[in-house]
Write an enzyme that holds these catalytic residues in place. Structure first.
Site, mmCIF file in Angstrom:
data_model
loop_
_atom_site.group_PDB
_atom_site.id
_atom_site.type_symbol
_atom_site.label_atom_id
_atom_site.label_comp_id
_atom_site.label_asym_id
_atom_site.label_seq_id
_atom_site.Cartn_x
_atom_site.Cartn_y
_atom_site.Cartn_z
ATOM 1 N N LYS A 4 0.751 -1.178 0.178
ATOM 2 C CA LYS A 4 0.104 0.056 -0.148
ATOM 3 C C LYS A 4 0.943 1.174 0.031
ATOM 4 C CE LYS A 4 -3.969 -2.558 2.070
ATOM 5 N NZ LYS A 4 -4.601 -2.823 3.583
ATOM 6 N N GLN A 35 -4.768 -1.537 9.402
ATOM 7 C CA GLN A 35 -4.667 -2.749 8.995
ATOM 8 C C GLN A 35 -5.224 -4.066 9.940
ATOM 9 O OE1 GLN A 35 -3.707 -3.411 5.985
ATOM 10 N NE2 GLN A 35 -3.842 -5.500 6.045
ATOM 11 N N ASP A 55 -11.021 2.476 3.996
ATOM 12 C CA ASP A 55 -11.241 1.031 3.792
ATOM 13 C C ASP A 55 -12.660 0.520 3.579
ATOM 14 O OD1 ASP A 55 -8.962 -0.792 3.839
ATOM 15 O OD2 ASP A 55 -8.812 -0.442 6.041
HETATM 16 N N1 GUN Z 1 -6.808 -7.075 6.163
HETATM 17 C C1 GUN Z 1 -7.286 -7.829 5.147
HETATM 18 N N2 GUN Z 1 -7.719 -6.822 4.055
HETATM 19 C C2 GUN Z 1 -7.712 -5.958 4.441
HETATM 20 C C3 GUN Z 1 -8.197 -4.637 3.937
HETATM 21 O O1 GUN Z 1 -8.523 -4.404 3.093
HETATM 22 N N3 GUN Z 1 -7.837 -3.660 4.954
HETATM 23 C C4 GUN Z 1 -7.326 -3.606 6.047
HETATM 24 N N4 GUN Z 1 -7.258 -2.433 6.881
HETATM 25 N N5 GUN Z 1 -7.135 -4.769 6.739
HETATM 26 C C5 GUN Z 1 -7.257 -5.879 5.814
#
Ligand code: GUN
Length: 294
Positions: free
Chosen positions: A52, A96, A119
Site C-alpha cells: 500500500k 490494518q 477502507d
Molecule cells: N486485512 C485484510 N484485508 C484488509 C483490508 O482491505 N484493509 C485492512 N485495513 N485490513 C485488511
C-alpha cells in the site's frame, strides 16, 4: 479461457491516478495523503501494508506508516485514531486488520471518521453501500467490480455464487453484484460453512466469487463450463522451493479449473493488485472530497 490480468489493470489505474495527482499539484493543490496503522509483525499484514505504501508512491501520494507492537492498548490505538481524524493533512487512513485479540476491531473501526475511512469498513460506509449511496467502497469488492467492468464481462441476470460471508469481502461483494447497476444486476447466492448442497449450488453459477481462504476449495467438478471465476483467496502455503518459504494459494484449483472457464483471475496477480488500487482511488476521492463534499 481468458486470464483476467489484475496486475496490468491495476498498473493502468495507478497511471491514471498519477496523472490526476500531477494535475492537482500543478493547479496548486496538495498531494493526497494516506496513513496506515500497522500493529505487530504478522507477515501477511506487513506485506500488504508495504504494498500500500509503495502504491502511494506510484500514484504520487504522500504516505505515513504508524507502527505499534502487539501489546499496544485499545486506548492507545483509539488515541491515534482520534489524532488522525483531527489531522487536516491526512486525507484518509486505514488500520490494518487483523488486530491482536485484546483489541476490539469493531470499536476501532467505529471510531474512524467515516469521511476518512478509505477502507470502507465503517458502518456508515457499509450502510450507504448497501443502499447504493455514494460512499467509500471496501477495496477488494470494489476491485472485483472494476475487473468485471474493464473486461466487459456481462453480469446482468447472471447467476453469481459468492463463497464466504466475511464483512470485508463476501457480504459487500454480494451486495454490489445484486445492485441495479452494471456490473451488478446478478442473481446472487452466498454460500458459507453452514450451506447444504454447496457443490450443486456452485455448479449452477455463471460467476463464482471465491472468498473463503481455503486453498484449492473450488474443484473442476463444481464448475459449470464457461463460468467466470474470481479467486480472492491468498493463503500462504509452506513451499521449501521458494526463497520466502511459502507461496500464495487461491481458493480455486487453478490448473484443473482454468481450462473450463471463460475468464479466471490468477493468484497472485488477479484480485490482490486491484485491492490496493481501490484503496488508492478511495484516497484520491477522500482528498478531493468527491464522495463526501465539504
Ligand atoms: N486485512 C485484510 N484485508 C484488509 C483490508 O482491505 N484493509 C485492512 N485495513 N485490513 C485488511
Amino acid at each position: 479461457m481468458e486470464l483476467i490480468d489484475g496486475k496490468k489493470v491495476s498498473d493502468e489505474i495507478k497511471q491514471e491516478i498519477a496523472v490526476k495527482v500531477e494535475q492537482i499539484v500543478a493547479a496548486g493543490g496538495r498531494r493526497p495523503h494516506l496513513a496506515a496503522v500497522l500493529v505487530g509483525h504478522d507477515g501477511g499484514s506487513e506485506t500488504y501494508v508495504a504494498h500500500k505504501v509503495k502504491a502511494c508512491g506510484q500514484c504520487g501520494f504522500e504516505s505515513t506508516l504508524i507502527r505499534f507492537e502487539d501489546d499496544v492498548t485499545e486506548e492507545e490505538l483509539l488515541a491515534t485514531v482520534a489524532k488522525l481524524n483531527a489531522d487536516p493533512n491526512i486525507d484518509g487512513y486505514i488500520v490494518q486488520l487483523p488486530l491482536p485479540r485484546h483489541i476490539s476491531e469493531q470499536r476501532i473501526i467505529e471510531a474512524i471518521d467515516y469521511r476518512k475511512d478509505v477502507d470502507g469498513f465503517h458502518p456508515i460506509n457499509v450502510g450507504r453501500m448497501s443502499i447504493g449511496l455514494p460512499c467509500f467502497l471496501s477495496a477488494t469488492p470494489a476491485g472485483i467490480i472494476e475487473l468485471l467492468a474493464r473486461y466487459d464481462i456481462d453480469t446482468k441476470g447472471k447467476r453469481c455464487v459468492v463463497l464466504g460471508r466475511s464483512n470485508i469481502v463476501g457480504k459487500p461483494v454480494a451486495m454490489l453484484m445484486m445492485q441495479k447497476h452494471n456490473p451488478g444486476d446478478a442473481t446472487v447466492t452466498v454460500c458459507h460453512s453452514a450451506t447444504k448442497d454447496l457443490k450443486e449450488i456452485v455448479r449452477e453459477a455463471d460467476i463464482i466469487i471465491a472468498a473463503l481462504g481455503s486453498p484449492g476449495f473450488v474443484t473442476a467438478d463444481m464448475v459449470k463450463p464457461g463460468a467466470v471465476i474470481i479467486d480472492v483467496g491468498t493463503t500462504r502455503v509452506p513451499d521449501a522451493t521458494r526463497k520466502s518459504g511459502f507461496r500464495l494459494c487461491g481458493d480455486v484449483d487453478f490448473d484443473n479449473v482454468a481450462p473450463m472457464c471463460s475468464y479466471i483471475t490468477p493468484v497472485p496477480g488477479g484480485v490482490g493488485p486491484m485491492t490496493i488500487v481501490s484503496l488508492m482511488r478511495n484516497t484520491l476521492a477522500a482528498a478531493d472530497h468527491s464522495v463526501y463534499p465539504l
